[in-house]
Write a protein that holds these residues in place. Structure first.
Motif: not given
Length: 193
Positions: A71-87
């Motif tokens: 959860p500590e790492l996931v809490a730091r996900f940013d817009d770039a990581k979100t874009a990566e996840l969406l792909a």
């Protein structure tokens, strides 16, 4: 544990070996590990509107994509990581569910800070021990209960999303807060002891 296909299981486990393994080894087993509780919270939210087998098949991809459900790492996900996840074709590519997972990680950390652990927070809803039900058929199992209603309300108040009462009840079943194996299932007696 004998996981042969000839055992009497809950009807929802069907005939898929992945479902059998999950049913026989995990579903309804009390979980007190915060990381695993976080994993189930994220997976149950991802499952909304989909079948659980779909999520089970994507579970390893979720573990990789969501930093082992730290959860500590996931809490730091940013817009770039979100874009990566969406792909990422290995997970459910839903912007709202991904954003909820990141937001839920932040809320999860706040709960840990307040209660010492998410485990301590969560299990107080059932007085620290599993509710032992005696359901005869799958149709006897409710989609939600007053306890899951209360959990859902409290999680929402704390900023969690994708935590409706039905999702909360599925979470409670998965992490063993309730024993909803039907009485003729071989796991019901094992988890009632």
């Amino acid at each position: 544990m004998d996981t042969s296909p000839n055992l009497t299981r809950c009807a929802w486990a069907g005939s898929d070996p992945l479902y059998h393994d999950y049913h026989d080894r995990e579903w309804g087993v009390p979980v007190h590990d915060d990381r695993l509780l976080f994993e189930f919270l994220i997976l149950e939210g991802a499952q909304a509107g989909l079948s659980w087998i779909t999520i089970l098949r994507k579970r390893e991809a979720y573990r990789a994509a969501f930093a082992g459900f730290d959860p500590e790492l996931v809490a730091r996900f940013d817009d770039a990581k979100t874009a990566e996840l969406l792909a990422n074709p290995g997970i459910v590519r839903n912007r709202l569910k991904i954003a909820a997972a990141v937001g839920n990680a932040r809320a999860f950390l706040k709960v840990q800070e307040e209660f010492g652990s998410f485990d301590a927070y969560l299990w107080r809803f059932v007085d620290g021990k599993p509710i032992q039900n005696a359901r005869k058929t799958l149709s006897d199992i409710p989609a939600s209960t007053p306890v899951s209603d209360a959990l859902s309300r409290d999680l929402k108040k704390r900023g969690f999303r994708f935590v409706g009462s039905t999702i909360c009840y599925a979470h409670m079943q998965a992490v063993g807060m309730v024993n909803d194996h039907v009485v003729d299932c071989f796991r019901w007696r094992e988890l009632s002891e």
